[in-house]
Design a protein around this motif. Sequence first.
Motif, PDB file in Angstrom:
ATOM      1  N   ALA A  20      10.560  60.241  78.684  1.00 24.59           N
ATOM      2  CA  ALA A  20      10.495  61.026  77.443  1.00 24.59           C
ATOM      3  C   ALA A  20      10.992  60.216  76.255  1.00 24.59           C
ATOM      4  CB  ALA A  20      11.307  62.307  77.591  1.00 24.59           C
ATOM      5  N   GLU A  21      12.042  59.423  76.453  1.00 28.76           N
ATOM      6  CA  GLU A  21      12.607  58.652  75.362  1.00 28.76           C
ATOM      7  C   GLU A  21      11.800  57.409  75.023  1.00 28.76           C
ATOM      8  OE1 GLU A  21      17.269  59.899  76.298  1.00 28.76           O
ATOM      9  OE2 GLU A  21      16.708  57.782  76.176  1.00 28.76           O
ATOM     10  N   ASN A  22      11.035  56.890  75.993  1.00 29.77           N
ATOM     11  CA  ASN A  22      10.428  55.574  75.793  1.00 29.77           C
ATOM     12  C   ASN A  22       8.914  55.509  75.933  1.00 29.77           C
ATOM     13  OD1 ASN A  22      12.795  53.430  75.665  1.00 29.77           O
ATOM     14  ND2 ASN A  22      13.393  54.979  77.163  1.00 29.77           N
ATOM     15  N   ASP A  30       6.531  48.299  72.117  1.00 28.35           N
ATOM     16  CA  ASP A  30       5.791  48.078  73.352  1.00 28.35           C
ATOM     17  C   ASP A  30       4.392  47.554  73.082  1.00 28.35           C
ATOM     18  OD1 ASP A  30       7.772  48.855  75.308  1.00 28.35           O
ATOM     19  OD2 ASP A  30       7.531  50.887  74.535  1.00 28.35           O
ATOM     20  N   ALA A  31       3.787  47.996  71.989  1.00 28.86           N
ATOM     21  CA  ALA A  31       2.502  47.415  71.599  1.00 28.86           C
ATOM     22  C   ALA A  31       2.644  45.920  71.327  1.00 28.86           C
ATOM     23  CB  ALA A  31       1.957  48.139  70.367  1.00 28.86           C
ATOM     24  N   ALA A  32       3.769  45.528  70.715  1.00 30.66           N
ATOM     25  CA  ALA A  32       4.012  44.116  70.447  1.00 30.66           C
ATOM     26  C   ALA A  32       4.244  43.334  71.736  1.00 30.66           C
ATOM     27  CB  ALA A  32       5.210  43.959  69.515  1.00 30.66           C
ATOM     28  N   ASP A 223      13.049  48.652  67.095  1.00 32.44           N
ATOM     29  CA  ASP A 223      12.027  49.649  66.784  1.00 32.44           C
ATOM     30  C   ASP A 223      12.713  50.956  66.388  1.00 32.44           C
ATOM     31  OD1 ASP A 223       9.987  51.527  66.780  1.00 32.44           O
ATOM     32  OD2 ASP A 223       8.973  50.680  68.525  1.00 32.44           O
ATOM     33  N   PRO A 224      12.593  51.382  65.120  1.00 36.50           N
ATOM     34  CA  PRO A 224      13.280  52.607  64.686  1.00 36.50           C
ATOM     35  C   PRO A 224      12.708  53.873  65.302  1.00 36.50           C
ATOM     36  CG  PRO A 224      11.873  51.763  62.934  1.00 36.50           C
ATOM     37  CD  PRO A 224      11.877  50.724  64.010  1.00 36.50           C
ATOM     38  N   THR A 225      11.554  53.794  65.967  1.00 38.25           N
ATOM     39  CA  THR A 225      11.003  54.985  66.615  1.00 38.25           C
ATOM     40  C   THR A 225      11.611  55.247  67.983  1.00 38.25           C
ATOM     41  OG1 THR A 225       9.140  53.897  67.758  1.00 38.25           O
ATOM     42  CG2 THR A 225       8.825  54.495  65.434  1.00 38.25           C
ATOM     43  N   LEU A 226      12.415  54.301  68.496  1.00 41.94           N
ATOM     44  CA  LEU A 226      13.084  54.471  69.785  1.00 41.94           C
ATOM     45  C   LEU A 226      14.480  55.052  69.591  1.00 41.94           C
ATOM     46  CD1 LEU A 226      12.226  51.147  71.646  1.00 41.94           C
ATOM     47  CD2 LEU A 226      11.347  53.427  72.177  1.00 41.94           C
ATOM     48  N   PRO A 227      15.071  55.614  70.658  1.00 38.38           N
ATOM     49  CA  PRO A 227      16.475  56.043  70.558  1.00 38.38           C
ATOM     50  C   PRO A 227      17.375  54.872  70.198  1.00 38.38           C
ATOM     51  CG  PRO A 227      15.444  56.921  72.544  1.00 38.38           C
ATOM     52  CD  PRO A 227      14.475  55.947  71.966  1.00 38.38           C
ATOM     53  N   GLY A 230      21.521  50.815  70.797  1.00 38.94           N
ATOM     54  CA  GLY A 230      22.472  49.808  70.361  1.00 38.94           C
ATOM     55  C   GLY A 230      21.931  48.399  70.380  1.00 38.94           C
ATOM     56  N   ASP A 231      20.702  48.224  70.852  1.00 38.57           N
ATOM     57  CA  ASP A 231      20.092  46.899  70.872  1.00 38.57           C
ATOM     58  C   ASP A 231      19.632  46.504  69.472  1.00 38.57           C
ATOM     59  OD1 ASP A 231      16.842  47.390  70.731  1.00 38.57           O
ATOM     60  OD2 ASP A 231      17.927  49.050  71.649  1.00 38.57           O
ATOM     61  N   THR A 232      19.277  45.226  69.303  1.00 34.26           N
ATOM     62  CA  THR A 232      18.827  44.719  68.002  1.00 34.26           C
ATOM     63  C   THR A 232      17.382  44.245  68.024  1.00 34.26           C
ATOM     64  OG1 THR A 232      19.715  42.517  68.531  1.00 34.26           O
ATOM     65  CG2 THR A 232      21.167  44.034  67.340  1.00 34.26           C
TER      66      THR A 232
END
Length: 249
Positions: A20-22, A30-32, A223-227, A230-232
């Motif tokens: 659901a989150e990803n 993920d497209a990239a 990716d700002p569309t993901l939860p 804390g990753d960069t």
Amino acid sequence: MPIRNDDVDWDGWPVEDYLAENYRELHPCDAAVIAHHAAYYRRLPAGSLARTVEFGAGPNLYPLLSAAPVSRRIDAVETGAANVAYLRRQLAAGPDACWRRFHALCRRLDPRLPGTLPEALAGVRVIHGDVRALPSGQYALASMHFVAEGASEDAEEFAAFCGHFARSVVPGGHLVAAFMENLPTYRIGAASRWPGCPVDGERVAEVFAPLTEELTVTRIDADPTLPAYGDTGMVLLTGRTRSRPGPGG
């Protein structure tokens, strides 16, 4: 003390929350990743690799779709019982509707991919097991997505997972991978907590340089569309294992 892989109940991975989150929609990151991998796979002849492996498959189908045009068989090796059950349901009953968008993108970038999801995944075999137990030199290509940096909080164990991954292929074999950049320990869903080992492109290159040749490491932004885990961003890798041992073996 850092959480290590064997401290974690991987059978309890929250599959539905994770999907659901990803993956219930196709996110730009993920497209990239798919586009990055497709550029590498298009260099290889269709069906030229007899046996490849998805190293720690999880419930993610897009790496299997990406590798399908060049792979006659894909072993999706996964330790978590819930992830194994999900993968087997997808193959037996047909993939969830959300994977159609991933399939369409993979096929647009590599038209050699069969035209339906069941056909595209026909070569996949799900193996319930620990990737660390895979014999060395068994595969022509290994693919890994968000595994080594999410299996442990320990930097040495991260490097050890990368070593197992590289050694799973034959000398001169192909490696394709994606890592979450600077992933801390994180949560999925309302409560579950999972280990993370923060790594960046420099660390990934440092670990793989002695194991590979033709190594390429790049990155994409968060990716700002993901939860907000804390990753960069993500670190992306392609390479080939050394045809002969390097210094120190």
